[in-house]
Design a protein around this motif. Structure first.
Motif, PDB file in Angstrom:
ATOM      1  N   SER A 150     -45.489 -15.657  94.466  1.00  0.00           N
ATOM      2  CA  SER A 150     -46.947 -15.527  94.502  1.00  0.00           C
ATOM      3  C   SER A 150     -47.385 -14.073  94.454  1.00  0.00           C
ATOM      4  O   SER A 150     -48.417 -13.745  93.856  1.00  0.00           O
ATOM      5  CB  SER A 150     -47.512 -16.219  95.748  1.00  0.00           C
ATOM      6  N   LYS A 202     -47.026 -12.964  90.844  1.00  0.00           N
ATOM      7  CA  LYS A 202     -48.093 -13.593  90.062  1.00  0.00           C
ATOM      8  C   LYS A 202     -49.427 -12.889  90.302  1.00  0.00           C
ATOM      9  O   LYS A 202     -50.186 -12.631  89.351  1.00  0.00           O
ATOM     10  CB  LYS A 202     -48.205 -15.070  90.437  1.00  0.00           C
ATOM     11  N   TYR A 219     -44.076 -22.970  89.062  1.00  0.00           N
ATOM     12  CA  TYR A 219     -43.352 -21.895  88.385  1.00  0.00           C
ATOM     13  C   TYR A 219     -42.334 -22.498  87.418  1.00  0.00           C
ATOM     14  O   TYR A 219     -41.588 -23.404  87.785  1.00  0.00           O
ATOM     15  CB  TYR A 219     -42.651 -21.007  89.415  1.00  0.00           C
ATOM     16  N   SER A 223     -47.213 -16.449  85.858  1.00  0.00           N
ATOM     17  CA  SER A 223     -46.330 -17.172  86.774  1.00  0.00           C
ATOM     18  C   SER A 223     -44.883 -16.822  86.465  1.00  0.00           C
ATOM     19  O   SER A 223     -44.396 -17.149  85.372  1.00  0.00           O
ATOM     20  CB  SER A 223     -46.535 -18.682  86.638  1.00  0.00           C
TER      21      SER A 223
END
Length: 258
Positions: free
Chosen positions: A176, A179, A205, A185
């Motif tokens: 995360s 990202k 993902y 992702s």
């Protein structure tokens, strides 16, 4: 992958039941293929009883329709990309909070010259702070020229003695954070058993799964994933992979166009 630095090898092997030795992997794969063919006449439809085999739920793409690719690290520092038939290449950039792959910059340049899909991966250690590891990875990758379609990957194969919930939370934090910083992702790479145990809740993902005792492309997704993106099916003579996506579709998972 599957070639961590020496300091991580002993610990990592304890957690990689789905990465058998090359000879055992090839022999086992042959037995499964023969058995499946004799019983059903369809390759890849046998369900193995060993825990290192994923159950088969649905037909897989024909191997000839799959994009072929390689992943390379400092174990192959002078690999000749110009002579390779690969349609995509993913290379090691970092490990932990300080290790930088000495061959990363060269491979990155060579992949750019070849004009195929390229990506960079980080070998994670859940015993460390996930944000520190993510920042280390991004600092190294961002030090090189970027282009549309560059893939980013978390390679997670070891627990560092952490629990299932702790490893899972670590992976979520790393992914995360990357990202949030990049807008894409990252891909998640691991062996089938490891991903099935520690990968719950990571289905947003894209999955890159290693399974050496399955024919290329004949693997089903572990944990919560509904599909796989890349299947690493052997490490002989180097790590070889196939993707269910076309090269252009793979690019769509990477960095956006400038």
């Amino acid at each position: 992958m599957l070639k961590p630095r020496l300091a991580a090898v002993v610990h990592s092997l304890k957690n990689r039941r789905d990465f058998p030795s090359k000879k055992l992997s090839l022999a086992l794969g042959g037995v499964i293929l023969a058995g499946a063919t004799a019983l059903t006449g369809v390759v890849g439809t046998a369900i193995a009883s060993s825990p290192e085999h994923s159950p088969v739920h649905e037909a897989q793409p024909a191997s000839e329709s799959l994009a072929f690719g390689l992943d390379i690290s400092n174990h192959e520092p002078l690999y000749d990309w110009s002579a390779s038939s690969a349609q995509f290449g993913i290379i090691k950039a970092t490990e932990g909070t300080s290790f930088r792959d000495a061959s990363f910059a060269r491979h990155w340049r060579e992949l750019d010259k070849k004009q195929i899909v390229r990506g960079a991966y980080h070998y994670g250690h859940p015993g460390n702070d996930p944000i520190a590891e993510a920042e280390h990875f991004l600092s190294v990758v961002n030090s090189q020229p970027a282009k549309h379609g560059d893939l980013l990957v978390l390679d997670l194969e070891t627990t560092d003695g952490e629990s299932v919930d702790e490893v899972n939370a670590w992976a979520k934090a790393w992914l995360s954070h990357v990202k949030a910083k990049t807008g894409i992702s990252p891909m998640f790479y691991s062996g089938w058993n490891f991903a099935d145990t520690y990968g719950k809740g990571l289905a947003e993902y894209p999955l890159w799964v290693a399974h050496y005792s399955k024919p290329k492309g004949a693997v089903t997704p572990p944990a919560d994933w509904k599909s796989w993106t890349i299947h690493q099916y052997t490490d002989v003579p180097v790590d070889e992979n196939v993707s269910a996506l076309t090269p252009e579709e793979l690019r769509d998972l990477g960095r956006p166009a400038a």
